[in-house]
Motif scaffolding. Structure first.
Motif, PDB file in Angstrom:
ATOM      1  N   ALA A  89       0.809  -1.219   0.000  1.00  0.00           N
ATOM      2  CA  ALA A  89       0.000   0.000   0.000  1.00  0.00           C
ATOM      3  C   ALA A  89       0.843   1.271   0.000  1.00  0.00           C
ATOM      4  O   ALA A  89       0.333   2.354  -0.289  1.00  0.00           O
ATOM      5  CB  ALA A  89      -0.935  -0.011   1.211  1.00  0.00           C
ATOM      6  N   TRP A  90       2.133   1.137   0.291  1.00  0.00           N
ATOM      7  CA  TRP A  90       3.024   2.294   0.315  1.00  0.00           C
ATOM      8  C   TRP A  90       3.935   2.336  -0.920  1.00  0.00           C
ATOM      9  O   TRP A  90       4.884   3.109  -0.987  1.00  0.00           O
ATOM     10  CB  TRP A  90       3.868   2.262   1.599  1.00  0.00           C
ATOM     11  CG  TRP A  90       3.006   2.415   2.815  1.00  0.00           C
ATOM     12  CD1 TRP A  90       2.628   3.584   3.423  1.00  0.00           C
ATOM     13  CD2 TRP A  90       2.382   1.362   3.569  1.00  0.00           C
ATOM     14  NE1 TRP A  90       1.809   3.317   4.491  1.00  0.00           N
ATOM     15  CE2 TRP A  90       1.631   1.964   4.614  1.00  0.00           C
ATOM     16  CE3 TRP A  90       2.369  -0.032   3.455  1.00  0.00           C
ATOM     17  CZ2 TRP A  90       0.889   1.225   5.532  1.00  0.00           C
ATOM     18  CZ3 TRP A  90       1.616  -0.775   4.364  1.00  0.00           C
ATOM     19  CH2 TRP A  90       0.896  -0.153   5.387  1.00  0.00           C
ATOM     20  N   SER A  91       3.630   1.508  -1.906  1.00  0.00           N
ATOM     21  CA  SER A  91       4.517   1.385  -3.068  1.00  0.00           C
ATOM     22  C   SER A  91       4.537   2.637  -3.938  1.00  0.00           C
ATOM     23  O   SER A  91       5.531   2.912  -4.611  1.00  0.00           O
ATOM     24  CB  SER A  91       4.097   0.181  -3.916  1.00  0.00           C
ATOM     25  OG  SER A  91       2.744   0.285  -4.327  1.00  0.00           O
ATOM     26  N   ARG A  92       3.459   3.407  -3.941  1.00  0.00           N
ATOM     27  CA  ARG A  92       3.423   4.624  -4.757  1.00  0.00           C
ATOM     28  C   ARG A  92       4.497   5.611  -4.291  1.00  0.00           C
ATOM     29  O   ARG A  92       5.175   6.252  -5.108  1.00  0.00           O
ATOM     30  CB  ARG A  92       2.037   5.261  -4.684  1.00  0.00           C
ATOM     31  CG  ARG A  92       1.897   6.538  -5.517  1.00  0.00           C
ATOM     32  CD  ARG A  92       0.440   7.019  -5.536  1.00  0.00           C
ATOM     33  NE  ARG A  92       0.335   8.300  -6.219  1.00  0.00           N
ATOM     34  CZ  ARG A  92       0.295   8.446  -7.539  1.00  0.00           C
ATOM     35  NH1 ARG A  92       0.377   7.388  -8.315  1.00  0.00           N
ATOM     36  NH2 ARG A  92       0.183   9.647  -8.070  1.00  0.00           N
ATOM     37  N   TYR A 107      -5.456  -2.470   4.155  1.00  0.00           N
ATOM     38  CA  TYR A 107      -5.390  -1.776   2.866  1.00  0.00           C
ATOM     39  C   TYR A 107      -5.342  -2.769   1.706  1.00  0.00           C
ATOM     40  O   TYR A 107      -4.637  -3.779   1.761  1.00  0.00           O
ATOM     41  CB  TYR A 107      -4.131  -0.900   2.774  1.00  0.00           C
ATOM     42  CG  TYR A 107      -4.209   0.406   3.522  1.00  0.00           C
ATOM     43  CD1 TYR A 107      -5.331   1.218   3.453  1.00  0.00           C
ATOM     44  CD2 TYR A 107      -3.132   0.846   4.287  1.00  0.00           C
ATOM     45  CE1 TYR A 107      -5.385   2.429   4.134  1.00  0.00           C
ATOM     46  CE2 TYR A 107      -3.167   2.057   4.962  1.00  0.00           C
ATOM     47  CZ  TYR A 107      -4.306   2.845   4.890  1.00  0.00           C
ATOM     48  OH  TYR A 107      -4.341   4.039   5.555  1.00  0.00           O
ATOM     49  N   TYR A 108      -6.082  -2.459   0.646  1.00  0.00           N
ATOM     50  CA  TYR A 108      -5.804  -3.000  -0.676  1.00  0.00           C
ATOM     51  C   TYR A 108      -4.754  -2.088  -1.305  1.00  0.00           C
ATOM     52  O   TYR A 108      -4.871  -0.864  -1.210  1.00  0.00           O
ATOM     53  CB  TYR A 108      -7.047  -2.950  -1.569  1.00  0.00           C
ATOM     54  CG  TYR A 108      -7.954  -4.156  -1.524  1.00  0.00           C
ATOM     55  CD1 TYR A 108      -7.849  -5.128  -0.527  1.00  0.00           C
ATOM     56  CD2 TYR A 108      -8.944  -4.327  -2.490  1.00  0.00           C
ATOM     57  CE1 TYR A 108      -8.695  -6.221  -0.504  1.00  0.00           C
ATOM     58  CE2 TYR A 108      -9.805  -5.417  -2.466  1.00  0.00           C
ATOM     59  CZ  TYR A 108      -9.679  -6.358  -1.477  1.00  0.00           C
ATOM     60  OH  TYR A 108     -10.522  -7.440  -1.454  1.00  0.00           O
ATOM     61  N   GLU A 109      -3.724  -2.658  -1.928  1.00  0.00           N
ATOM     62  CA  GLU A 109      -2.844  -1.833  -2.768  1.00  0.00           C
ATOM     63  C   GLU A 109      -3.520  -1.800  -4.136  1.00  0.00           C
ATOM     64  O   GLU A 109      -3.347  -2.683  -4.962  1.00  0.00           O
ATOM     65  CB  GLU A 109      -1.417  -2.394  -2.821  1.00  0.00           C
ATOM     66  CG  GLU A 109      -1.305  -3.866  -3.114  1.00  0.00           C
ATOM     67  CD  GLU A 109       0.128  -4.267  -3.446  1.00  0.00           C
ATOM     68  OE1 GLU A 109       0.847  -3.515  -4.124  1.00  0.00           O
ATOM     69  OE2 GLU A 109       0.528  -5.351  -3.013  1.00  0.00           O
ATOM     70  N   ALA A 160       6.393  -4.806  -8.311  1.00  0.00           N
ATOM     71  CA  ALA A 160       5.499  -5.912  -7.958  1.00  0.00           C
ATOM     72  C   ALA A 160       4.415  -5.322  -7.074  1.00  0.00           C
ATOM     73  O   ALA A 160       4.419  -5.483  -5.849  1.00  0.00           O
ATOM     74  CB  ALA A 160       6.266  -7.017  -7.238  1.00  0.00           C
ATOM     75  N   ASN A 161       3.476  -4.651  -7.710  1.00  0.00           N
ATOM     76  CA  ASN A 161       2.537  -3.807  -6.978  1.00  0.00           C
ATOM     77  C   ASN A 161       1.124  -3.882  -7.561  1.00  0.00           C
ATOM     78  O   ASN A 161       0.923  -4.371  -8.663  1.00  0.00           O
ATOM     79  CB  ASN A 161       3.003  -2.346  -7.024  1.00  0.00           C
ATOM     80  CG  ASN A 161       4.465  -2.173  -6.700  1.00  0.00           C
ATOM     81  OD1 ASN A 161       5.263  -1.849  -7.573  1.00  0.00           O
ATOM     82  ND2 ASN A 161       4.843  -2.425  -5.460  1.00  0.00           N
ATOM     83  N   GLY A 162       0.172  -3.340  -6.793  1.00  0.00           N
ATOM     84  CA  GLY A 162      -1.178  -3.171  -7.299  1.00  0.00           C
ATOM     85  C   GLY A 162      -2.002  -4.430  -7.373  1.00  0.00           C
ATOM     86  O   GLY A 162      -2.880  -4.566  -8.231  1.00  0.00           O
TER      87      GLY A 162
END
Length: 390
Positions: A210-213, A314-316, A338-340
């Motif tokens: 969820a913090w990848s952005r 959280y959903y990413e 590797a996200n979302g």
């Protein structure tokens, strides 16, 4: 000379990558930087922890087919010095229900799932009533049920087992918050943490959930992944539902057994789903206004129930198409995303870990081709349409 891989995020995705890298090539240096080693706020630990093959895209089905194979063999795969972890995998099945409006989609999805080897049965209204006599089928036309390969498990246990095995294989875990990525042209050369430590890297993997952005922004990349809060409710009911699966109502509300109680939830409407809502709050209104009425309609015995616990995770959430973004960005040649995963991370974690390890070690996918999930589709605005979003 061995490669240095730095993975930002040590949840199920990051730890799966670390595990497969060290398992495949022990010469690779793997450092996992995880801001919260307790995983108290991680999606991996706070989710409903389930797995299904009932998707509408071939790759999602194939990723989860490998996922269930991995989970079934977790004791052998993640054994350490004779100690075999258990994640209490229970293959209780998913049951997707359809009204006449959703029948065509249900049948099309079922045909695809069966063609790829998923063990899914298509049940007409009579078969639903016979198999699940506690179900109100009045407005239904059919359902699709996972006879095997679908169910739920201990998500926190999976993260811990992957982490411990990755460490046993030689991966280094660092408890720190990443604050900067240093680039030299198209190359990320260093990862810096809040305590001033700097880690040189040949490859960096963004698995920050969820913090990848925020991590992507440090490299100058706009990642369309946002933290979307999802509330889960644990309810107690006198209902006795024999052979109860994880049920997906046509309304989008889901529930499944959890010991002697049930957990349930749903996604909020798109116009009421802002980013970064606080995790220490729960959306009680969605339970009162949406979840409880849907439960009471679908299972009359649920007229009598009470909430005994609730939490949020959280959903990413990938706003483009709710599918994972996996692979390189053309502007940064050693940064892998590797996200979302948008709620599918636990079940797709093993396939993602295996795939990214192949990408790093071989420069290409050698088992399951994850190429269609690349960042290129985001840049070209080519969403993958998934009909079975939960």
């Amino acid at each position: 000379m061995s490669s240095k891989v730095v993975i930002v995020g040590g949840g199920v995705i990051g730890s799966s990558i670390a595990y497969f890298l060290r398992l495949t090539d022990p010469s690779v240096s793997v450092t996992v930087i995880e801001r919260d080693p307790t995983y108290a706020r991680s999606s991996s630990a706070l989710s409903a922890a389930s797995i299904r093959q009932q998707f509408s895209t071939p790759l999602s089905i194939q990723m989860s087919l490998f996922g269930i194979e991995f989970l079934r063999s977790i004791g052998e795969r993640l054994e350490i010095d004779g100690a075999k972890p258990s994640i209490d995998l229970y293959e209780g099945g998913y049951l997707f229900l359809a009204t006449p409006a959703g029948e065509t989609t249900l049948r099309e999805n079922h045909a695809l799932q069966k063609s790829l080897g998923a063990d899914i049965s298509l049940l007409d209204k009579g078969a639903l009533q016979a198999r699940f006599p506690w179900l109100n089928t009045e407005d239904l036309i059919a359902g699709a049920f996972g006879e095997s390969g679908e169910g739920w498990f201990d998500g926190y246990g999976l993260v811990q087992a992957l982490r411990k095995k990755a460490q046993a294989l030689g991966a280094r875990y660092v408890a720190a918050d990443v604050t900067a990525l240093h680039r030299d042209g198209k190359h990320v050369t260093q990862v810096e943490t809040a305590n001033g430590e700097v880690y040189a890297c040949d490859f960096i993997v963004n698995a920050a959930g969820a913090w990848s952005r925020k991590v992507a922004q440090m490299a100058g990349i706009d990642l369309p992944v946002f933290a979307r809060r999802r509330s889960i409710f644990n309810v107690k009911s006198p209902a006795r539902l024999e052979h109860c699966p994880l049920l997906i109502d046509p309304s989008g509300v889901y529930f499944r057994p959890e010991g002697t109680s049930f957990i349930c939830g749903t996604s909020p409407s798109p116009d009421n789903d802002p980013d970064d809502l606080p995790l220490d709050e729960v959306d009680h209104a969605i339970f009162d206004d949406v979840i409880w009425p849907a439960l009471a309609h679908r299972v009359p015995q649920f007229e009598a129930l009470r909430v005994q616990n609730c939490w949020s995770g959280y959903y990413e959430y990938n706003v483009l198409d709710q599918n994972a973004i996996i692979g390189y960005h053309p502007d940064v040649d050693n940064c892998i995303f590797a996200n979302g995963f948008s709620g599918h991370g636990l079940q797709q974690g093993p396939a993602t870990g295996r795939g990214i390890s192949e990408l790093i070690l071989h420069g290409r996918y050698t088992t399951l081709d994850l190429g269609s999930l690349s960042f290129t589709r985001v840049l070209e605005n080519r969403p993958i349409v998934e009909k079975n979003v939960v």
